[in-house]
Each structure stands twice: as C-alpha cells, then as structure tokens.
Design a protein around this motif. Structure first.
Motif, short mmCIF file in Angstrom:
data_model
loop_
_atom_site.label_atom_id
_atom_site.label_comp_id
_atom_site.label_asym_id
_atom_site.label_seq_id
_atom_site.Cartn_x
_atom_site.Cartn_y
_atom_site.Cartn_z
N UNK A 166 0.85 -1.19 0.00
CA UNK A 166 0.00 0.00 0.00
C UNK A 166 0.88 1.24 0.00
N UNK A 167 0.54 2.21 -0.87
CA UNK A 167 1.19 3.51 -0.80
C UNK A 167 0.40 4.33 0.22
N UNK A 168 1.01 4.58 1.35
CA UNK A 168 0.32 5.29 2.42
C UNK A 168 0.42 6.80 2.17
N UNK A 169 -0.55 7.32 1.40
CA UNK A 169 -0.49 8.73 1.02
C UNK A 169 -0.60 9.67 2.21
N UNK A 180 -7.56 4.67 -2.28
CA UNK A 180 -8.50 5.78 -2.13
C UNK A 180 -8.67 6.13 -0.65
N UNK A 181 -8.68 5.10 0.19
CA UNK A 181 -8.75 5.35 1.63
C UNK A 181 -7.55 6.18 2.09
N UNK A 182 -6.38 5.85 1.56
CA UNK A 182 -5.16 6.58 1.95
C UNK A 182 -5.28 8.05 1.56
N UNK A 183 -5.80 8.30 0.38
CA UNK A 183 -5.97 9.69 -0.04
C UNK A 183 -6.95 10.39 0.89
N UNK A 223 -4.90 16.82 6.63
CA UNK A 223 -4.55 18.17 6.19
C UNK A 223 -5.64 19.17 6.57
N UNK A 224 -6.89 18.80 6.30
CA UNK A 224 -7.97 19.73 6.60
C UNK A 224 -8.28 19.77 8.08
N UNK A 225 -8.18 18.60 8.72
CA UNK A 225 -8.32 18.56 10.18
C UNK A 225 -7.27 19.43 10.83
N UNK A 226 -6.05 19.37 10.28
CA UNK A 226 -4.95 20.18 10.82
C UNK A 226 -5.26 21.66 10.71
N UNK A 234 2.82 17.96 2.46
CA UNK A 234 2.39 17.59 1.12
C UNK A 234 3.59 17.42 0.18
N UNK A 235 4.33 18.51 -0.03
CA UNK A 235 5.44 18.46 -0.98
C UNK A 235 6.58 17.57 -0.46
N UNK A 236 6.91 17.74 0.84
CA UNK A 236 7.99 16.93 1.42
C UNK A 236 7.63 15.44 1.33
#
Ligand SMILES: Nc1ncnc2c1ncn2[C@@H]1O[C@H](COP(=O)(O)OP(=O)(O)O)[C@@H](O)[C@H]1O
Ligand SMILES: [Mg+2]
Lengths: 306, 236
Positions: free
Chosen positions: A35-38, A108-111, A118-121, A231-233
């Motif tokens: 899994x790619x953990x986005x 999709x779950x990871x995204x 991000x938004x919670x932050x 995000x970028x890092x």
C-alpha cells in the motif's frame, strides 16, 4: 566552483536525511501491505505540530522561542510517540477494515486519510503558519566560503543514528525478522504463528515515528510550520522510496540522499530565474525512474503475493 | 474423539463455492490423505483448517472444540502446522532463518535446539544447506525446509499440501519416507496429494474430493484397489 559543489553536497546530505527518514515509512508500509500510504507526509506534519504544542505545554521554550538540545530531544521523543500512535490508529481504523477489498480501495482510503489530516490540521491548528522554537545553540561554522550550520550536523547525525537503529531492529530482532517474513509472504508468515496484524501495526508505528523525527529536525532548521508542510515533502520522500526501489529499506535511504542532493544541486547551479524549479527535480527523477528502471535502483522484481 | 473433525464445511471465494459441505475426520496418530484433481478444493480445505480462510458454514472441530475462523497464529499454538502448496519458503532468508521462523512462538532456546536436531534427523540434506539462502536450494530441498519449518512448531496435526509436486521420483521417495518417519514420531498427518498412488501407499485412510465434495472415502488400501480410483487417479 568547487566550493559551491561542496556546499550543496552538505546541504544535500541534510535535506537527503530528511527525505530518507520519511521514505523509510513509505517503503516499510509498502513492504508489509503493498500500500502507498499517502497520509504518511501528513503524519510528518503532525509530528512537527506535536513538537510545537509540546514545547508550549512543557514550557521548555524561552520567551524568545529558543530551546536547548535537551529540550529539542524531549520534543522529538514526544512527537515520535504521538505520531507512532497516530500511525497505529490510522492502520487500525482506516486501512485494516478495507484490507480484504481490492487494492484500489486502500489507495482511495489513503488519499482520504491524507485529506482528513490536512484539513483537520487546518481546523485544529489554524491555517496560518506557526513558529517552531529554534535551538539556542544554533551556530554556523565557516570554512572558506563553505558554511555548515549546526542544525544540519544535528539533522544528519540524528537521522543516521535512527536509520542504524531501524536497521538493527529489522535485521537483528525477532520483530524485525517477522517484519521481513510478512513483507515476503503474508500467508506463510501467518503459518509461522506470526500475529501479522500486530506486525503491520508495529510497522506503521516505526515508520510514523521516523516521520515525526524528520518533522522535528526540519522544524528546528526551518521553523515556519503549517498544516500543509507534509504535502510536498511527503511527495518527494515518496519519489525517493520509488527511486530506491519501493519495499527496499536500503533503497529508501539511498533514494532519500540522492533526491536531497539532486535538489540542492539544482538550487545551487540553476540560474536565479529558474531556482524555483528545484522542487520539480524530484518529479523529473520520478519520470526517469518510471521510464528506465521502474523497479528502482535496489528493487528487485518482487514476488507477487500469493 | 477425533483429533480433527470437519463438519459440513462450506467455503467460498466470492461467488465461487470451493467446498460444498464436506465432512472429514482425522484420528490422533493417523495419516489421512485427501486426493483429488487440480481445483477440487484440497488446498482450500487445509487453508480453512489453519484459519487462513474462514468457512461460510459448518465447523472445524479440533479435539472437539470449534476453532473455525480463529486467527492462524492461534491454530499454530494448538499444534496445527502446515507446509503450504508451493512451499511458501522465505527465499530471501537463509535456511536456518526459515527454520527459526518455524519456531516463532517457541520461547525456550533449548527446545529450539533440540527441534533443529530433529529436523536434521529427518532431513540430513537440510543440515548441509543450513547457511545457504533458501532461494538457492533445489525444489526438493526447499520442500524439506518447508516441512522442517513446520516441524519446528512441534505439530500435533501436520498439514502437507502437495509435498511431492514437481519433484524427481527419487526425491519424492525421500519425502514420503520422511512423512512415514514424522508420523511414527507422533505427529498426526493430513496429506493432500495429486500423486494418489504414493499418497494411498503412505496413509491409513483416504478421502476423494471432486469439485468441492467428498465422493469416496475409506481405508487407503481398499481405495487403492477401487476401480473408480484406479481409473480416475492412478491412470489406468
Ligand atoms: N484465491 C482464490 N480466489 C478465487 N477462487 C479460488 C481461489 N483459490 C482457489 N479458488 C478456486 O477454488 C477451487 C478450489 O481450489 P483449491 O482449493 O486451490 O483446489 P486444489 O488445491 O484441490 O487444486 C478452484 O475452483 C479454484 O479455482
Ligand atoms: Mg492445491
């Protein structure tokens, strides 16, 4: 000319250790779950914020926002523990329930988890930048025109120590052996009596703790933090993991350093007008890797899980 | 009481029903074989016993206790160990590391050492290869490692999924002799094979599985004489 080169190598090593620390989390999770953990870049961001709030809560920053070595160490431990727990929670409640479905579901779950963090932050911490405490002993050494910041040395030393520690866990301990078994063949690992759910959770904890350490190290150097710093890092660290060969731990470290150095070289040698393209270097490398060596530098054609 | 009893077990992969209500019993000390063509559901049966798959209906009873659907690391604790189809060797690890993983839940170092000796006793070839990376071994040697690794967990019920698949006749003979010896040493064995001839020769009782259902069962000696078996599985 040579001095620019040496300067950029030094900067690249510091930046590269950060990418390497984060890339390790991507690669380990990929190893055990494919899994790619986005959300991993966002776990790095949370680490930085935990450090920021811990500094206030524990009162270890001076009025002018400075902290000692010891204080920084405490922040780092706190952030690592908090992010490790967050990683375990994410695995348990977001990824584990969808593990039995096709891989696209997990992706999709990871995204979704990433967007949530991000938004919670932004809701929790506010969207405006915060300023992380800086080291009271932050000094710069100068050799000719080459300058070395103490924070860069700290970044490299701490990162490399953590990588050695990780390597020791993976290669020398029973847990590490179980991790390797799980990433090689999940069902066979189960048949050995390995509680694979526990190993997967442990892998998330390790990777998330390393990301938090990176978050603290970067913040000591670049104190401006906001909920989108991951995000970028995170993306660049992901590219590092792919460059090294995703699933391969040594590859992630190598990829991290290569991306870091490539980026600082671009920053050092590109004309001023093109300097902002340094951020694109990682992605140019990604395209090249995908075209010419899709398995990455150290990646083998991994056996598909049976 | 049977050591293992499958009661009306049905198992599905999505819409595909792989087991359509099978019942099997294995008494302690026996070698029981499950023969059947490719795709009959043999591996599905073993994978369900180990907890890798969960039954849709029916029960897996072990010493009379219902263990259907418990996690695999718990079935290993109960002494149920499997050498899976395709061997499932950790090809990137050494032979010794593979065997040590077999003893993952064993805390007692002395016991691990004793069990290693036991594996070497059954498979002297494994001892010669102990430091080698498992992926470099021949198919037969890998099968020995897979079985040795299962022995490291001290099985009371040993499940073997096609241990002779793809091996040269001489190696097949070695494997079946080891199966006899392991059984003599005390382990109950449930053996899955497409090589019905050898399987019937080295077992007490047999079940014949066809597309998810048991169609025949009985003492292996009798089944080996059964014309239906001789025609369908012994190539006559
Ligand atoms: N992972 C799977 N997904 C879907 N169908 C499967 C899967 N594994 C096995 N099957 C199907 O279940 C049936 C029984 O398979 P299996 O137990 O492997 O048979 P055997 O071991 O006797 O060759 C076959 O029809 C096979 O195609
Ligand atoms: Mg099979």
């Amino acid at each position: 000319m040579l001095q620019t080169f040496i300067q950029q190598i030094i900067n690249g090593l510091a930046l590269g250790s950060i990418y390497a620390l984060i890339a390790l989390g991507y690669t380990m999770v990929y190893g055990v779950l494919r899994l790619i953990n986005f959300a991993h870049g966002d776990v790095y961001m949370i680490g930085a914020f935990v450090g920021y709030y811990a500094a206030q809560k524990f009162g270890i920053a001076s009025a002018s926002g400075q902290i000692s070595f010891g204080g920084a160490l405490i922040l780092m431990m706190t952030a690592m523990m908090a992010s490790a727990s967050l990683g375990v929670v994410i695995e348990r409640f977001a990824y584990r329930p969808v593990r039995k479905y096709p891989r696209l579901t997990s992706l999709i779950t990871a995204i979704g988890v990433s967007l949530l963090l991000e938004n919670g932050g932004q809701v929790l911490f506010g969207a405006d930048p915060k300023f992380f405490p800086i080291l009271n002993s932050a000094v710069t050494y100068t050799f000719g025109s080459v300058t070395v910041r103490l924070t860069d040395i700290i970044i490299v030393v701490v990162s490399v120590s953590l990588m050695v520690l990780l390597q020791t866990i993976v290669l020398k301990t029973k847990l590490g052996k179980a991790m390797r078994a799980v990433s090689y063949n999940l069902d066979a690992a189960k048949l050995m009596g390995i509680n694979t759910d526990f190993i997967i959770a442990f892998t998330f904890a390790l990777g998330s703790a390393l990301a938090a350490a990176a978050g603290i190290l970067v913040s000591l150097s670049f104190p401006k933090i906001d909920p989108l710093i991951g995000v970028l890092t995170g993306l660049k660290a992901f590219v590092a993991a792919v460059l090294g060969g995703i699933g391969n731990i040594t590859g992630a470290v190598l990829g991290g350093f290569l991306i870091g150095i490539a980026e600082t070289m671009a920053a050092g040698y590109l004309p001023q007008s093109l300097n902002s393209y340094k951020d694109a270097v990682a992605f140019a490398i990604l395209i090249l890797v995908l075209l010419f060596k899709p398995a990455g530098l150290m990646g083998s054609v991994a056996p598909e899980k049976v | 009481m049977a050591l293992l009893k499958l009661e009306n077990l049905t198992v599905s992969y999505g819409a595909i029903e792989a087991l359509k209500g099978i019942s099997i019993e294995v008494e302690a000390g026996e070698v029981v074989t499950l023969v059947g063509a490719n795709g009959a559901g043999k591996s599905t049966t073993l994978r369900t016993i180990t907890g890798l798959l969960k039954p849709k209906t029916g029960k897996v009873l072990y010493e009379g206790k219902d263990i259907s659907g418990i996690p695999t690391h718990h079935t290993v604790d109960l002494g149920i160990c499997m050498s899976p189809e395709g061997r499932g060797i950790f090809a990137n690890l050494t032979v010794l590391e593979n065997l040590e993983l077999g003893a993952f839940r064993q805390k007692d170092k002395q016991k691990i050492k004793a069990d290693l000796e036991k594996v070497f006793h059954f498979f002297p070839r494994v001892k010669e290869r102990i430091k080698q990376v498992a992926g470099t071994l021949s198919g037969g040697e890998q099968q020995m490692v897979a079985m040795g690794r299962a022995l490291m967990a001290r099985p009371r019920l040993l499940l073997l999924d096609e241990p002779s698949l793809g091996l040269a006749p001489l190696v097949v003979k070695t494997i079946f002799e080891a199966i006899d010896a392991i059984n003599k040493d005390g382990a109950t064995i449930l053996l899955v094979e497409q090589n019905a001839n050898a399987a019937l020769n080295h077992s007490n009782r047999a079940y014949v599985l066809e597309t998810g259902s048991i169609v025949l069962s009985g003492p292996s000696k009798e089944l080996a004489q059964d014309p239906r078996i001789r025609e369908a599985y012994l190539g006559e």
